[in-house]
Design a protein around this motif. Sequence first.
Motif, PDB file in Angstrom:
ATOM      1  N   UNK A  78     -95.568 -13.860   8.517  1.00 44.41           N
ATOM      2  CA  UNK A  78     -96.125 -13.931   7.158  1.00 44.41           C
ATOM      3  C   UNK A  78     -96.954 -15.199   6.994  1.00 44.41           C
ATOM      4  N   UNK A  79     -96.408 -16.322   7.483  1.00 43.46           N
ATOM      5  CA  UNK A  79     -97.067 -17.607   7.295  1.00 43.46           C
ATOM      6  C   UNK A  79     -97.275 -18.296   8.637  1.00 43.46           C
ATOM      7  N   UNK A  80     -98.496 -18.714   8.901  1.00 41.40           N
ATOM      8  CA  UNK A  80     -98.770 -19.553  10.064  1.00 41.40           C
ATOM      9  C   UNK A  80     -99.169 -20.928   9.562  1.00 41.40           C
ATOM     10  N   UNK A  81     -98.590 -21.963  10.176  1.00 41.86           N
ATOM     11  CA  UNK A  81     -98.905 -23.315   9.708  1.00 41.86           C
ATOM     12  C   UNK A  81     -99.353 -24.178  10.872  1.00 41.86           C
ATOM     13  N   UNK A  82    -100.369 -24.986  10.621  1.00 46.68           N
ATOM     14  CA  UNK A  82    -100.802 -25.959  11.628  1.00 46.68           C
ATOM     15  C   UNK A  82    -100.806 -27.326  10.964  1.00 46.68           C
ATOM     16  N   UNK A 144    -101.467 -21.347  17.695  1.00 47.91           N
ATOM     17  CA  UNK A 144    -100.012 -21.202  17.551  1.00 47.91           C
ATOM     18  C   UNK A 144     -99.692 -20.595  16.183  1.00 47.91           C
ATOM     19  N   UNK A 145    -100.416 -21.072  15.151  1.00 48.30           N
ATOM     20  CA  UNK A 145    -100.193 -20.572  13.797  1.00 48.30           C
ATOM     21  C   UNK A 145    -100.528 -19.086  13.689  1.00 48.30           C
ATOM     22  N   UNK A 146    -101.503 -18.639  14.496  1.00 48.81           N
ATOM     23  CA  UNK A 146    -101.982 -17.254  14.381  1.00 48.81           C
ATOM     24  C   UNK A 146    -101.197 -16.260  15.238  1.00 48.81           C
ATOM     25  N   UNK A 148     -98.346 -14.834  15.132  1.00 50.02           N
ATOM     26  CA  UNK A 148     -97.684 -13.726  14.440  1.00 50.02           C
ATOM     27  C   UNK A 148     -98.630 -12.932  13.549  1.00 50.02           C
ATOM     28  N   UNK A 149     -99.952 -13.135  13.679  1.00 43.91           N
ATOM     29  CA  UNK A 149    -100.952 -12.465  12.849  1.00 43.91           C
ATOM     30  C   UNK A 149    -100.596 -12.583  11.351  1.00 43.91           C
ATOM     31  N   UNK A 150    -100.339 -13.799  10.885  1.00 42.02           N
ATOM     32  CA  UNK A 150     -99.823 -13.983   9.528  1.00 42.02           C
ATOM     33  C   UNK A 150    -100.877 -13.710   8.458  1.00 42.02           C
ATOM     34  N   UNK A 151    -100.403 -13.341   7.264  1.00 41.80           N
ATOM     35  CA  UNK A 151    -101.351 -13.115   6.164  1.00 41.80           C
ATOM     36  C   UNK A 151    -101.628 -14.412   5.413  1.00 41.80           C
ATOM     37  N   UNK A 152    -100.836 -15.456   5.685  1.00 42.48           N
ATOM     38  CA  UNK A 152    -101.040 -16.751   5.028  1.00 42.48           C
ATOM     39  C   UNK A 152    -101.194 -17.834   6.099  1.00 42.48           C
ATOM     40  N   UNK A 153    -102.197 -18.685   5.917  1.00 41.79           N
ATOM     41  CA  UNK A 153    -102.384 -19.817   6.825  1.00 41.79           C
ATOM     42  C   UNK A 153    -102.347 -21.112   6.039  1.00 41.79           C
ATOM     43  N   UNK A 154    -101.521 -22.050   6.489  1.00 46.54           N
ATOM     44  CA  UNK A 154    -101.442 -23.376   5.866  1.00 46.54           C
ATOM     45  C   UNK A 154    -101.903 -24.391   6.901  1.00 46.54           C
ATOM     46  N   UNK A 155    -102.976 -25.091   6.598  1.00 49.88           N
ATOM     47  CA  UNK A 155    -103.528 -26.023   7.580  1.00 49.88           C
ATOM     48  C   UNK A 155    -103.634 -27.404   6.960  1.00 49.88           C
ATOM     49  N   UNK A 156    -102.981 -28.372   7.618  1.00 53.37           N
ATOM     50  CA  UNK A 156    -102.984 -29.734   7.086  1.00 53.37           C
ATOM     51  C   UNK A 156    -104.069 -30.541   7.797  1.00 53.37           C
ATOM     52  N   UNK A 157    -105.099 -30.892   7.093  1.00 52.51           N
ATOM     53  CA  UNK A 157    -106.207 -31.703   7.618  1.00 52.51           C
ATOM     54  C   UNK A 157    -106.726 -31.156   8.955  1.00 52.51           C
TER      55      UNK A 157
END
Length: 297
Positions: A78-82, A144-146, A148-157
Amino acid sequence: MTGTTIEATALTKRYGHVTAVRDLTFSVRPGAVTGFLGPNGAGKTTTLRMILGLVTPTAGTVTIGGRPYRALDRPTSVVGAAFTPGAFHPGHTARRHLGVYAAMGGYPARRVGDLLDLLELTGAADRRIGTYSTGMRQRLALATALLGDPSVLLLDEPGNGLDPAGAAWLRALLRRLADEGRTVLVSSHVLGEVRQIADDVLVLHRGRLVAAGPWAELAGPLAVVVGTPDAPALARLLTAHALTVTPDGPHHLRVRGADAARIADLAAADGVRVHELRTEPADLERLFLDLTAEEAA
Ligand SMILES: Nc1ncnc2c1ncn2[C@@H]1O[C@H](COP(=O)(O)OP(=O)(O)OP(=O)(O)O)[C@@H](O)[C@H]1O
C-alpha cells in the motif's frame, strides 16, 4: 489503480518540551504529486514517520485509505517509503538488496529486474552499494519503495544530492507515478524543487500547517500591472467595479480580481487611456518567505 488518500486529523507530536508537529489536519489526494515544504526542523520528517507508524502521535490520527498504517494488511503493497538513503548494507549489490526485500515482502523475483530497469540501475546492479553515488542511492531507495507496487509513495527529500539532470529525471518519474493514480508525497526544504514537481503543496512552519492546496490557489489571483497616464481616474473606475487596486508609481496600478482583457474593456468603455497591460507571474518566493516568516514578537 484505485486511489488512496492520506488523511491527518489534529495530528500532534511532542518530544518533551518540543512540539515537533502541532494540530495538523490535511489530506493528500491520489493522482497528484504533493510537495511537503518547510524549512529544516519544520516537522516534515516527524509527520512522514507518523504516517508510517514509526512515530506514535501524542494526539490526533493519520490514516491511509481510511486505516492507520499499522492496521494495513500488507503495508508495503500500500505504502512505499524512501527516507534518507544510507540504510543500505554497503557490501551488498543493488540486485542483492532488492532481492532480500522482495523475498521479505513476498514479491516475485522478476520485480527486481523490472525495478533496476525502471530506476536505470541495471548497469550498476552487480556493484557494491558502497561504491554508489548519492543519486544512485536515491534511486535504489525509490526502487525499494516501489517493490510492492504501492498506491502511496512517501519520499523524504528525494532531490538531495541530485544534479540537474538527475533532478529532471526524478520529476519525470514522479509525474508518471502520479499519472498512474498513485498518491505521491514528497518532502523538501527547497521551494524551487517543489515548485517544479508538485501539483499541490502543504507548507509547514514550526510544526504548524501554514498553507495547503493547489499551487495556483495558494499563489492567489494574479495581478495585472496597468500603465496609464490617467492613474487616478482608472483607479476610481476599477475600484467601482470591485477590483482591488494598488498604486505602483505615478503611472501604474497593480490590479487584482480581473484579467487584462476585462481591465482593458472597462477602461475603453469609460474612455480612460491604457498604455501598458502586463500580467505578473505568481511570486512564489515571496509567498514562501511570507508563510514561513518568523512570527512577530
Ligand atoms: N526523536 C526526537 N526527539 C526530540 N526532538 C525531535 C525528535 N525528532 C524530531 N525532533 C524535533 O522536532 C522538530 C521537527 O523535526 P523534523 O525532523 O520533523 O523536521 P523536518 O522538517 O523534517 O526538518 P529536517 O528537514 O531538518 O529533517 C525539530 O525541532 C527536531 O529537533
